[in-house]
Design an enzyme around this catalytic site. Structure first.
Site, PDB file in Angstrom:
ATOM      1  N   GLN A  85      39.284  22.346  34.730  1.00  0.00           N
ATOM      2  CA  GLN A  85      39.426  23.055  33.460  1.00  0.00           C
ATOM      3  C   GLN A  85      40.777  22.719  32.825  1.00  0.00           C
ATOM      4  O   GLN A  85      41.037  23.086  31.696  1.00  0.00           O
ATOM      5  CB  GLN A  85      39.328  24.565  33.697  1.00  0.00           C
ATOM      6  CG  GLN A  85      38.006  25.015  34.285  1.00  0.00           C
ATOM      7  CD  GLN A  85      38.074  26.457  34.774  1.00  0.00           C
ATOM      8  OE1 GLN A  85      37.823  27.395  34.016  1.00  0.00           O
ATOM      9  NE2 GLN A  85      38.449  26.646  36.018  1.00  0.00           N
ATOM     10  N   HIS A 137      37.323  20.702  29.871  1.00  0.00           N
ATOM     11  CA  HIS A 137      37.972  21.336  28.716  1.00  0.00           C
ATOM     12  C   HIS A 137      38.781  20.324  27.911  1.00  0.00           C
ATOM     13  O   HIS A 137      39.632  20.697  27.089  1.00  0.00           O
ATOM     14  CB  HIS A 137      38.861  22.503  29.159  1.00  0.00           C
ATOM     15  CG  HIS A 137      38.082  23.675  29.657  1.00  0.00           C
ATOM     16  ND1 HIS A 137      38.671  24.748  30.287  1.00  0.00           N
ATOM     17  CD2 HIS A 137      36.761  23.937  29.660  1.00  0.00           C
ATOM     18  CE1 HIS A 137      37.732  25.616  30.640  1.00  0.00           C
ATOM     19  NE2 HIS A 137      36.574  25.157  30.268  1.00  0.00           N
TER      20      HIS A 137
HETATM   21  N1  APR Z   1      47.744  28.001  43.748  1.00  0.00           N
HETATM   22  C1  APR Z   1      46.454  28.414  43.583  1.00  0.00           C
HETATM   23  N2  APR Z   1      46.087  29.349  42.654  1.00  0.00           N
HETATM   24  C2  APR Z   1      47.060  29.890  41.897  1.00  0.00           C
HETATM   25  C3  APR Z   1      48.436  29.521  42.035  1.00  0.00           C
HETATM   26  C4  APR Z   1      48.761  28.523  43.007  1.00  0.00           C
HETATM   27  N3  APR Z   1      50.005  28.105  43.195  1.00  0.00           N
HETATM   28  N4  APR Z   1      49.167  30.239  41.125  1.00  0.00           N
HETATM   29  C5  APR Z   1      48.274  31.037  40.457  1.00  0.00           C
HETATM   30  N5  APR Z   1      47.013  30.826  40.925  1.00  0.00           N
HETATM   31  C6  APR Z   1      45.756  31.433  40.467  1.00  0.00           C
HETATM   32  C7  APR Z   1      45.875  32.820  39.865  1.00  0.00           C
HETATM   33  O1  APR Z   1      45.806  33.821  40.857  1.00  0.00           O
HETATM   34  C8  APR Z   1      44.674  32.866  38.926  1.00  0.00           C
HETATM   35  O2  APR Z   1      43.535  33.358  39.593  1.00  0.00           O
HETATM   36  O3  APR Z   1      45.263  30.624  39.428  1.00  0.00           O
HETATM   37  C9  APR Z   1      44.452  31.403  38.557  1.00  0.00           C
HETATM   38  C10 APR Z   1      44.809  31.023  37.119  1.00  0.00           C
HETATM   39  O4  APR Z   1      43.929  31.704  36.267  1.00  0.00           O
HETATM   40  P1  APR Z   1      44.011  31.525  34.671  1.00  0.00           P
HETATM   41  O5  APR Z   1      45.405  31.622  34.227  1.00  0.00           O
HETATM   42  O6  APR Z   1      43.007  32.478  34.123  1.00  0.00           O
HETATM   43  O7  APR Z   1      43.579  30.012  34.435  1.00  0.00           O
HETATM   44  P2  APR Z   1      42.119  29.353  34.475  1.00  0.00           P
HETATM   45  O8  APR Z   1      41.228  30.063  35.425  1.00  0.00           O
HETATM   46  O9  APR Z   1      42.301  27.905  34.662  1.00  0.00           O
HETATM   47  O10 APR Z   1      41.608  29.629  32.970  1.00  0.00           O
HETATM   48  C11 APR Z   1      40.349  29.134  32.596  1.00  0.00           C
HETATM   49  O11 APR Z   1      40.733  29.761  30.328  1.00  0.00           O
HETATM   50  O12 APR Z   1      42.216  30.003  28.656  1.00  0.00           O
HETATM   51  C12 APR Z   1      41.175  29.248  29.084  1.00  0.00           C
HETATM   52  O13 APR Z   1      40.685  26.978  28.604  1.00  0.00           O
HETATM   53  C13 APR Z   1      41.574  27.795  29.308  1.00  0.00           C
HETATM   54  O14 APR Z   1      40.919  26.311  31.110  1.00  0.00           O
HETATM   55  C14 APR Z   1      41.372  27.603  30.813  1.00  0.00           C
HETATM   56  C15 APR Z   1      40.368  28.676  31.155  1.00  0.00           C
END
Ligand code: APR
Length: 245
Positions: free
Chosen positions: A101, A119
């Site tokens: 993503q 994405h």
């Molecule tokens: N290692 C593994 N996981 C981690 C780490 C790490 N070092 N640091 C944070 N996380 C986890 C968090 O706990 C959280 O569950 O990564 C996740 C990040 O979540 P989001 O910020 O919601 O990102 P994501 O899931 O990629 O978002 C999905 O949303 O805004 C849109 O298009 C955008 O691609 C994105 C989509």
């Protein structure tokens, strides 16, 4: 949950078809902000004013100022051991696909080749007029930038809320989810569709699902194993590549 680290390493060693789904958390250790974490991008700004076609139509300059800032931030980041472990395991598994993503391009920079960027990419620009698309890594002097062919507005080559996924990466992901023996879900909160449903698709088909995330997520309950740690630590350990110094 049945799998400890040695059990899952065993599953990985015998796996012939592995799909990995990644989100912003995999790039967090590289310094790329996540979206919904403590200092997440969507904690600072309203996504509906920056990451929708409507926001771009209303104020393309503001949208571009934010995306240019994000590009500048990501440009200074390097892949971390989590990215490196995924690039390394790709060669060891006959049937492998990394579905991401993330628009930051760090997987490719780490050497991953079997990548479906569902994405899009923040390094790609597309003309909202003629549709011409190209990779552009440099900053734009004038915002919003214009298409050199037709003079139309250029937009970031990413998928905004309310938009369809790019057909190629999306169908590659669905095909892989329909045949993989194992799915590893790393660094995603699993709140944004359709990627939020991928673990369920694989699980219903009988694949093992493993989660790597410091926090519980919406897919944790269906996982065969969950590792509450950072992907930069867990992924190298899972794939038998001790974290480089
Ligand atoms: N290692 C593994 N996981 C981690 C780490 C790490 N070092 N640091 C944070 N996380 C986890 C968090 O706990 C959280 O569950 O990564 C996740 C990040 O979540 P989001 O910020 O919601 O990102 P994501 O899931 O990629 O978002 C999905 O949303 O805004 C849109 O298009 C955008 O691609 C994105 C989509």
């Amino acid at each position: 949950m049945t799998g400890g680290i040695n059990t899952v390493r065993g599953w990985v060693r015998t796996c012939r078809s592995l799909c990995v789904l990644t989100g912003a958390g995999v790039s967090a250790e590289s310094g790329v902000p996540t979206f919904r974490g403590p200092e997440g991008l969507w904690k600072m700004r309203d996504p509906m004013t920056l990451a929708t076609p409507e926001a771009f139509a209303a104020d393309p300059r503001e949208v571009w100022e934010w995306y240019q800032w994000r590009r500048q931030r990501i440009r200074g980041c390097a892949p971390n051991p989590g990215h490196a472990a995924l690039a390394a395991v790709e060669a060891a598994i006959p049937d492998f696909l990394l579905v991401t993503q993330n628009v930051d391009g760090l997987h490719r920079l780490a050497g991953s080749r079997q990548v479906a960027e569902i994405h899009g990419s923040i390094w790609v620009v597309r003309c909202a007029g003629c549709g011409a698309e190209r990779e552009e890594r440099d900053d734009f002097a004038d915002l919003p930038p214009r298409c050199t062919a037709c003079g139309g507005l250029l937009r970031p080559g990413v998928v905004w809320f309310g938009e369809m996924l790019p057909p190629g990466p999306s169908s590659a992901a669905m095909e892989m989810l329909s045949r993989c023996e194992m799915l590893i879900v790393a660094g995603t909160s699993a709140v944004v569709a359709p990627a939020s449903g991928y673990a369920g698709v694989a699980k219903r088909r009988g694949a093992r699902v493993i989660e790597v995330n410091p926090d519980e997520t919406l897919v944790s309950a269906i996982c065969d194993a969950t590792f509450r740690g950072k992907s930069g630590d867990v992924l190298p350990a899972l794939f038998g590549h001790p974290k480089s110094a």
